[in-house]
Design a protein around this motif. Structure first.
Motif, mmCIF file in Angstrom:
data_model
loop_
_atom_site.group_PDB
_atom_site.id
_atom_site.type_symbol
_atom_site.label_atom_id
_atom_site.label_comp_id
_atom_site.label_asym_id
_atom_site.label_seq_id
_atom_site.Cartn_x
_atom_site.Cartn_y
_atom_site.Cartn_z
ATOM 1 N N SER A 95 0.700 -1.176 -0.012
ATOM 2 C CA SER A 95 0.070 0.071 0.020
ATOM 3 C C SER A 95 0.769 1.243 0.047
ATOM 4 C CB SER A 95 -0.965 -0.014 1.292
ATOM 5 O OG SER A 95 -0.094 0.042 2.526
ATOM 6 N N SER A 96 1.822 1.473 0.845
ATOM 7 C CA SER A 96 2.875 2.465 0.734
ATOM 8 C C SER A 96 3.489 2.772 -0.544
ATOM 9 C CB SER A 96 4.069 2.272 1.927
ATOM 10 O OG SER A 96 3.336 2.107 3.211
ATOM 11 N N ALA A 97 3.784 1.553 -1.303
ATOM 12 C CA ALA A 97 4.547 1.842 -2.396
ATOM 13 C C ALA A 97 3.709 2.159 -3.504
ATOM 14 C CB ALA A 97 5.067 0.510 -2.902
ATOM 15 N N ALA A 98 2.444 1.835 -3.725
ATOM 16 C CA ALA A 98 1.407 2.164 -4.425
ATOM 17 C C ALA A 98 0.937 3.584 -4.065
ATOM 18 C CB ALA A 98 -0.076 1.383 -4.279
ATOM 19 N N LYS A 99 1.073 4.283 -3.057
ATOM 20 C CA LYS A 99 0.366 5.422 -2.636
ATOM 21 C C LYS A 99 1.712 6.410 -2.867
ATOM 22 C CE LYS A 99 -0.795 4.572 1.697
ATOM 23 N NZ LYS A 99 -1.022 4.815 3.152
ATOM 24 N N THR A 100 3.083 5.830 -2.852
ATOM 25 C CA THR A 100 4.223 6.728 -3.192
ATOM 26 C C THR A 100 4.152 7.063 -4.992
ATOM 27 O OG1 THR A 100 5.446 5.899 -1.450
ATOM 28 C CG2 THR A 100 6.682 6.882 -3.070
ATOM 29 N N VAL A 101 3.946 5.737 -5.638
ATOM 30 C CA VAL A 101 3.727 5.924 -7.033
ATOM 31 C C VAL A 101 2.622 6.678 -7.549
ATOM 32 C CG1 VAL A 101 3.613 4.480 -9.127
ATOM 33 C CG2 VAL A 101 4.941 3.677 -7.614
ATOM 34 N N ASN A 102 1.339 6.824 -6.849
ATOM 35 C CA ASN A 102 0.613 7.504 -7.302
ATOM 36 C C ASN A 102 0.883 8.980 -6.959
ATOM 37 O OD1 ASN A 102 -1.080 5.441 -8.170
ATOM 38 N ND2 ASN A 102 -2.146 5.219 -6.232
ATOM 39 N N SER A 103 1.251 9.310 -5.640
ATOM 40 C CA SER A 103 1.723 10.727 -5.287
ATOM 41 C C SER A 103 2.739 11.198 -6.400
ATOM 42 C CB SER A 103 1.987 10.481 -4.001
ATOM 43 O OG SER A 103 1.030 10.204 -3.008
ATOM 44 N N TRP A 104 3.630 10.376 -6.660
ATOM 45 C CA TRP A 104 4.744 10.908 -7.461
ATOM 46 C C TRP A 104 4.262 11.314 -8.849
ATOM 47 C CZ3 TRP A 104 7.575 8.071 -11.500
ATOM 48 C CH2 TRP A 104 8.533 8.927 -12.082
ATOM 49 N N CYS A 105 3.277 10.353 -9.404
ATOM 50 C CA CYS A 105 2.699 10.447 -10.711
ATOM 51 C C CYS A 105 1.645 11.645 -10.775
ATOM 52 C CB CYS A 105 1.878 9.055 -11.225
ATOM 53 S SG CYS A 105 2.967 7.631 -11.542
ATOM 54 N N GLY A 106 1.064 11.842 -9.632
ATOM 55 C CA GLY A 106 0.186 12.935 -9.461
ATOM 56 C C GLY A 106 1.044 14.481 -9.387
ATOM 57 N N PHE A 107 2.051 14.369 -8.593
ATOM 58 C CA PHE A 107 2.673 15.485 -8.505
ATOM 59 C C PHE A 107 3.351 15.860 -9.923
ATOM 60 C CE2 PHE A 107 7.072 17.380 -7.709
ATOM 61 C CZ PHE A 107 6.585 18.563 -7.220
ATOM 62 N N THR A 108 3.923 14.791 -10.522
ATOM 63 C CA THR A 108 4.590 15.124 -11.876
ATOM 64 C C THR A 108 3.474 15.436 -12.919
ATOM 65 O OG1 THR A 108 6.088 13.191 -11.474
ATOM 66 C CG2 THR A 108 5.703 13.710 -13.864
ATOM 67 N N SER A 109 2.271 15.152 -12.728
ATOM 68 C CA SER A 109 1.186 15.679 -13.640
ATOM 69 C C SER A 109 0.585 16.841 -13.526
ATOM 70 C CB SER A 109 0.209 14.526 -13.942
ATOM 71 O OG SER A 109 0.642 13.101 -14.315
ATOM 72 N N MET A 110 0.714 17.219 -12.319
ATOM 73 C CA MET A 110 0.160 18.597 -11.905
ATOM 74 C C MET A 110 1.145 19.588 -11.825
ATOM 75 S SD MET A 110 -2.752 18.406 -10.767
ATOM 76 C CE MET A 110 -3.164 19.826 -9.532
ATOM 77 N N LEU A 111 2.302 19.542 -11.920
ATOM 78 C CA LEU A 111 3.341 20.543 -12.214
ATOM 79 C C LEU A 111 3.325 21.146 -13.219
ATOM 80 C CD1 LEU A 111 7.071 19.350 -10.537
ATOM 81 C CD2 LEU A 111 5.727 21.493 -10.105
ATOM 82 N N PRO A 112 2.993 20.728 -14.745
ATOM 83 C CA PRO A 112 2.583 21.435 -15.964
ATOM 84 C C PRO A 112 1.678 22.801 -15.537
ATOM 85 C CG PRO A 112 2.675 19.274 -16.526
ATOM 86 C CD PRO A 112 2.681 19.351 -14.605
ATOM 87 N N LEU A 113 0.584 22.348 -14.615
ATOM 88 C CA LEU A 113 -0.257 23.450 -14.486
ATOM 89 C C LEU A 113 0.107 24.843 -13.850
ATOM 90 C CD1 LEU A 113 -3.480 23.610 -14.781
ATOM 91 C CD2 LEU A 113 -3.808 22.734 -12.587
#
Length: 541
Positions: free
Chosen positions: A48-66
């Motif tokens: 669960s921690s690994a999945a949340k970390t990957v999701n959070s990182w992908c989210g951060f990566t995709s939000m930064l362009p905004l």
């Protein structure tokens, strides 16, 4: 337009940039696709921690362009933004590769080492946040018909724009496919040092190729009314809000289209209007009104944008729980070869590559006959079809996971989590997600590109990526809430590290239900949404 070569109606510069985009996806997917395995096997995180970390990182990566795209639109040209951000991107990839090198000799500690990995991933996010939307906007600038209009009345030009976005997605999917298959195999077979070093060198090569194409690129001059649109939009909103608070001004969104029409026509180069040519008060006032209307146009997109979030949540599953699910299934081909679970994600990109030509050659002609529309189906209809297919994919995923758990309980073995169920049972859900991408993801790129103000096209692509960014954060939040709720009272969590006792089937059903509700609201919002081209056509009459 520079360059005389043409393939499928696109210029040489467009084709070169599509290749470069594919190389960037190869580098990114080479790190991201198997990151959950790296976190569980090397960093020793829980599932669960690994999945949340990957999701959070992908989210951060995709939000930064905004956040980065408005700055790029306001202060830098796209070419300079691409070069600068690519340097940061390469630096991040090198830092991630260094963690694998260090941890080969010394296992990671509990605190400092994961923190260094996190900041390395953040460098990748920062570089990609400026790189991707700028590269795609720069690619769209290469179109011969581009006259700084967000949409055109000419069907041929509109079709050419759709063609660009389809082949752009084809290129990035090809790069993703190679990254998934090749890098997952190298990481599982030869180790993480080589597995993370290759993406870094691929990115360096793409930057070198990009600089070699200087002579054939079209550099679009800034024809907008102001060189700093984002900064001025914020200033106008601030002034307007102040006046609203003081009761000095009243703003009503127009029920008819006359006011919008005047503002929209101000943006069209064909009108050749010179705002504030003498630097007078009248020009400044119209500039501020125009910029405020641009802000309103972006706000109009929010309901559609919000309803796409559940599609983005589903988009996170292949790299997290689908991969962990595949690790418990039969993966043998012959006696000695085992399929790395992460490589099954390649079925998504492979289905896109194979189905994209069929979309143009078969589906579009059929829909043109049925709908009597030049494009076959509208962009918004295209996105809706993809959302529907993603729901079917999650239903199939839930059924397969239920079957896996049933077999596991019947043949309960305390020594191994592996069940006598082939990993290829997961293929239908991967393939359906790939087909849904052809509809929704390509449709989203074209939709946000067309609907934002002209000078903020990089921002338009940032809006598209931010859907997946917030979707990643929403996915991580859902995991946290569901884990807390399902594990209360000593019960087994749906995301248990023991894959024999998890409740992923229930989680998949929940995602299917939430996505169905999103699709229903999306259909309602689409019914009442008026596109920019419809506003322009109505106001020109």
């Amino acid at each position: 337009m520079s360059g005389g070569g043409r393939v499928q109606g696109l210029s040489r510069s467009c084709i070169l940039l599509i290749v470069i985009a594919g190389m960037e996806r190869f580098a990114f997917k080479g790190v991201a696709s198997n990151l959950v395995t790296y976190l569980t096997d090397v960093v020793q995180m829980s599932n669960s921690s690994a999945a949340k970390t990957v999701n959070s990182w992908c989210g951060f990566t995709s939000m930064l362009p905004l956040l980065v795209a408005p700055l790029a639109d306001s202060f830098w040209d796209r070419y300079s933004t691409i070069l600068t951000s690519s340097f940061v991107y390469v630096l991040g990839l090198g830092a991630v590769a260094s963690t694998a090198t260090i941890w080969t000799w010394s296992p990671p500690s509990n605190k400092s080492s994961p923190a260094f990995l996190f900041w390395s991933l953040c460098l990748i996010s920062l570089g990609q946040g400026a790189y991707n939307p700028s590269l795609q906007a720069f690619g769209a600038d290469q179109l011969d018909h581009d006259e700084e209009l967000p949409s055109s009345k000419d069907d041929k030009n509109s079709n050419k724009k759709s063609l660009f976005f389809q082949w752009w997605y084809f290129g990035v999917c090809s790069g993703s496919l190679l990254g998934l298959i090749l890098m997952s195999y190298i990481q599982d077979t030869f180790g993480w040092v080589l597995g993370f070093a290759i993406p870094m060198f691929a990115m360096i090569t793409s930057v070198a190729i990009f600089t070699c194409g200087n002579r054939i690129y079209a550099y679009k001059p800034d024809k907008s009314i102001d060189s700093k649109p984002f900064q001025n939009i914020l200033q106008v909103i601030k002034v307007t809000a102040s006046k609203l608070v003081n009761g000095r001004i009243r703003i009503n969104l127009p029920d008819d289209k006359s006011d919008v029409g005047e503002l929209e026509l101000q943006e069209k180069p064909l009108c050749d209007q010179k705002f504030g040519s003498n630097g007078g008060f009248d020009g400044n006032l119209r500039n501020k009104t125009h910029l405020l209307e641009n802000a309103k146009i972006v706000l109009r997109l929010l309901p559609i944008w919000a309803m796409l979030l559940m599609f983005a949540v589903i988009f996170q599953q292949p790299a997290t729980f689908f991969t962990k699910q595949g690790m418990t299934m039969k993966r043998n081909i012959g006696r000695n070869f085992k399929i790395p679970p992460a490589t099954l994600q390649s079925a998504i990109t492979l289905s896109i590559i194979l189905m994209m030509p069929l979309y143009d050659k078969v589906l579009i002609p059929i829909t043109q006959i049925v709908t009597r529309n030049q494009k076959g189906i509208t962009v918004m209809q295209r996105m809706g079809v993809g959302m529907f297919l993603s729901i079917i994919a999650m239903i199939i995923a839930a059924v397969v996971e239920t079957k896996r758990l049933e077999i596991n309980r019947k043949t309960s073995s305390l020594e191994s989590e592996t069940v006598e169920l082939s990993i290829f049972w997961l293929l239908p859900q991967y393939v359906l997600l790939g087909i849904s991408d052809i509809f929704t993801v390509v449709g989203m790129q074209e939709f946000f590109y067309n609907e934002v103000p002209v000078r903020m096209r990089t921002m338009g692509f940032a809006l598209y990526t931010s859907v997946f960014g917030l979707g990643s954060f929403l996915s991580a939040l859902m995991i946290s809430v569901i884990e807390a709720f399902t594990s209360s009272g000593g019960r087994q969590s749906w995301f248990s590290d023991d894959m024999r006792e998890d409740g992923l089937d229930k989680y998949y059903w929940l995602l299917a239900l939430a996505s169905t509700l999103s699709l229903l609201f999306y259909a309602i919002f689409c019914k009442f949404y008026t596109t920019r081209s419809e506003l322009e056509n109505g106001n020109c009459k």
